[in-house]
Scaffold this motif. Structure first.
Motif, short mmCIF file in Angstrom:
data_model
loop_
_atom_site.label_atom_id
_atom_site.label_comp_id
_atom_site.label_asym_id
_atom_site.label_seq_id
_atom_site.Cartn_x
_atom_site.Cartn_y
_atom_site.Cartn_z
N GLU A 1 0.70 -1.04 -0.02
CA GLU A 1 -0.10 -0.33 0.05
C GLU A 1 0.68 1.32 0.32
O GLU A 1 2.19 1.16 0.34
CB GLU A 1 -0.86 -0.21 0.87
N LYS B 1 -3.97 1.20 -3.04
CA LYS B 1 -4.37 -0.62 -2.60
C LYS B 1 -3.76 -1.12 -3.87
O LYS B 1 -4.54 -0.51 -5.04
CB LYS B 1 -5.27 -0.56 -1.88
N SER C 1 -4.83 6.84 0.05
CA SER C 1 -4.46 5.41 0.25
C SER C 1 -4.64 5.10 -1.12
O SER C 1 -5.77 5.58 -1.97
CB SER C 1 -4.73 4.86 1.61
#
Ligand code: HEC
Ligand code: HEC
Ligand code: HEC
Ligand code: HEC
Ligand code: HEC
Length: 402
Positions: free
Chosen positions: A361, A401, A399
């Motif tokens: 991540e 991912k 974020s």
């Protein structure tokens, strides 16, 4: 580093605006050969001495504020009220190198100026001929661009209606209170010496842009409202007097209102990224709301757009910083090298590319700051540690991912 050097040079030479005469104006003993030239340029002259209008006992903002309480409170927030006390301005005019006319837009009334300049020896701005102003009012000086700077002329208060309800002599002059008043200080293009050009072009930028004829300086910086202009009087059309602008305060404990010129949009992340692919983070910035370039005015102003990629444990993997602003070269001749200020309505895309090497991540961080000087300038001028030079206008974490 090179950028910083150039900016440092700007600090040295733009606001110091010269090379060696004292800001304290001396009474010169004239030699035969020296000729005194009259003042010719507008910015060399002050607004002549203003008498107190009939019905009032002072022209200080404080005294106007006893009746016009809200206008006073708003104006106190404005940069106009700090145009003299601003620590950066004080640092700059204290320099041996600042020419006499620096003060004419910052304390425009003769009442506010300690000396009266009547001419220039050999036409040289670094050799003003002056005498003491016997009617100098120090308290008025502290107020910078005060109510009287804009509203008092020829023994009367200038207004838009010429109301007969006021206890003071009032004259209607909508031409005087038009955007031309703003432009008289917010547009100065002149070469004072080879290393000293003055370039505040907010008025010209506005005239060349899409808002001309539709919205002017007052529409955006003095929005209208309906209210009593003195408590107890009937409501009428009025205008907020915050003169909100960049929103970067002059004193940490005296916040000023901000207008935001920029629309900031994060573009969506590409889908289905694989190891080996390049991740491109994009941000669109549009000058959506300002009637002139952003930034405008002082050429030292700039915006920074900082895009960074971190691991989840805050290890920096990639970073790109973009700058919106002007760059200048000062020797041997002052010359603008580049200007990527955003024109009104102009949109620009900023990118950060990052090669993906693992499926862990990632955290993408973006930050946009508005700056009116840089750290070197602050240090050079020995400004206090808590002197504000920037504000953060946008910050976001995303974020990523896989
Ligand atoms: C023609 C009018 C005019 C003159 C003359 C003038 N200024 Fe200013 N000054 C302004 C205006 C308008 C601003 C508002 C800031 C802007 O437009 O970015 C300003 C802002 C400033 C600031 C604050 C900068 C910031 O980014 O907040 C300083 C410091 C300053 N001036 C110093 C000086 C010095 C030193 C001189 C003489 C070399 C000078 N000024 C002469 C009009 C003037
Ligand atoms: C003793 C109270 C008092 C003081 C002090 C005072 N004013 Fe006024 N002023 C008034 C009143 C009352 C009105 C009219 C109110 C109305 O029209 O509703 C007025 C109206 C005005 C207007 C509007 C004029 C127009 O044409 O519509 C302006 C501008 C103004 N004042 C500015 C000032 C300034 C600048 C000062 C300080 C130099 C000042 N006033 C000091 C009471 C005062
Ligand atoms: C007498 C000259 C003068 C006049 C007239 C004037 N200004 Fe200013 N203005 C200045 C100066 C000087 C500063 C900056 C003071 C400083 O930073 O120390 C300033 C600051 C500002 C700022 C804040 C800039 C920032 O950094 O946020 C705005 C907005 C502004 N003026 C708008 C206006 C508008 C709108 C008008 C017309 C209604 C106007 N001004 C009339 C000289 C003037
Ligand atoms: C359409 C609205 C609009 C008009 C018209 C407009 N301005 Fe602005 N102005 C703004 C906005 C919004 C900002 C804030 C820009 C930013 O920093 O994001 C701004 C900022 C400023 C600043 C602060 C300097 C800076 O770079 O932030 C000054 C000084 C200023 N304007 C003066 C003027 C003057 C003088 C005029 C008239 C010639 C004018 N403005 C016309 C909207 C406007
Ligand atoms: C930089 C210039 C400037 C300064 C400084 C300034 N004004 Fe004004 N003021 C204006 C302009 C321009 C208008 C007219 C707006 C319009 O009607 O288009 C105005 C309008 C007014 C009015 C009429 C009602 C309204 O709100 O439109 C009053 C009252 C007033 N000002 C009081 C004050 C007082 C009191 C101060 C000081 C605390 C002050 N002004 C400082 C430019 C200024």
């Amino acid at each position: 580093m090179k950028n910083y050097f150039i900016l440092f040079a700007i600090i040295l030479f733009f606001f110091s605006c010269s090379n060696g005469e004292t800001a304290l104006i001396k009474d010169y003993k004239l030699e035969e050969s020296k000729k005194v030239h009259p003042l010719t340029n507008k910015w060399e002259k002050t607004v002549p001495y203003q008498e107190i209008p009939e019905g009032l006992s002072s022209i200080s903002a404080k005294s106007c504020g006893t009746c016009h309480q809200e206008h006073y409170k708003e104006w106190k927030h404005s940069t106009h009220s700090h145009a003299w006390t601003d620590p950066q301005f004080q640092a700059e005019i204290a320099k041996e190198t600042s020419p006499f006319m620096c003060i004419n837009c910052h304390i425009p009334l003769e009442n506010q100026q300690e000396n009266i300049v009547t001419g220039l020896i050999d036409g040289d701005v670094y050799q003003p001929v002056s005498h003491k102003n016997t009617r100098f009012d120090k308290a008025l000086q502290q107020e910078g661009i005060n109510c009287a700077s804009c509203h008092v002329r020829n023994g009367a208060v200038i207004g838009m209606t010429g109301t007969n309800k006021a206890p003071h002599k009032t004259i209607k002059d909508s031409l005087h209170l038009s955007e031309n008043l703003c432009i008289s200080c917010h547009n100065a293009v002149a070469t004072i010496s080879p290393q000293l050009p003055c370039t505040f072009e907010t008025g010209d930028e506005w005239k060349a842009g899409p808002y001309f004829g539709k919205k002017n300086c007052k529409t955006c910086h003095m929005p209208d409202t309906i209210r009593a202009i003195v408590s107890g009087y009937a409501e009428r059309k009025s205008h907020l007097h915050y003169f909100m602008g960049s929103g970067i305060p002059k004193f940490i404990d005296k916040p000023t209102k901000m207008l935001n010129g920029l629309l900031i949009e994060q573009l969506p992340i590409q889908k289905e990224l694989k190891i080996g692919d390049t991740l491109t983070m994009k941000i669109n910035i549009t000058n959506a709301y300002a009637g002139h370039k952003v930034p405008t005015g002082d050429p030292e102003r700039f915006f920074l757009i900082e895009q960074s990629i971190y691991t989840k444990d805050s290890v920096l993997l990639a970073q790109k910083t973009h700058r919106i602003g002007e760059e200048w070269e000062w020797y041997p001749l002052a010359k603008k090298i580049s200007d990527n200020n955003l024109l009104p309505k102009e949109k620009r895309t900023f990118r950060l590319n990052f090669k993906i090497t693992s499926k862990k991540e990632l955290i993408y961080h973006v930050k946009v700051t508005k700056n009116r000087a840089n750290e070197e300038n602050k240090k050079y001028n020995k400004l206090p540690e808590d002197y504000p030079i920037r504000v953060t206008i946008f910050e976001d974490d995303i974020s990523i991912k896989f």
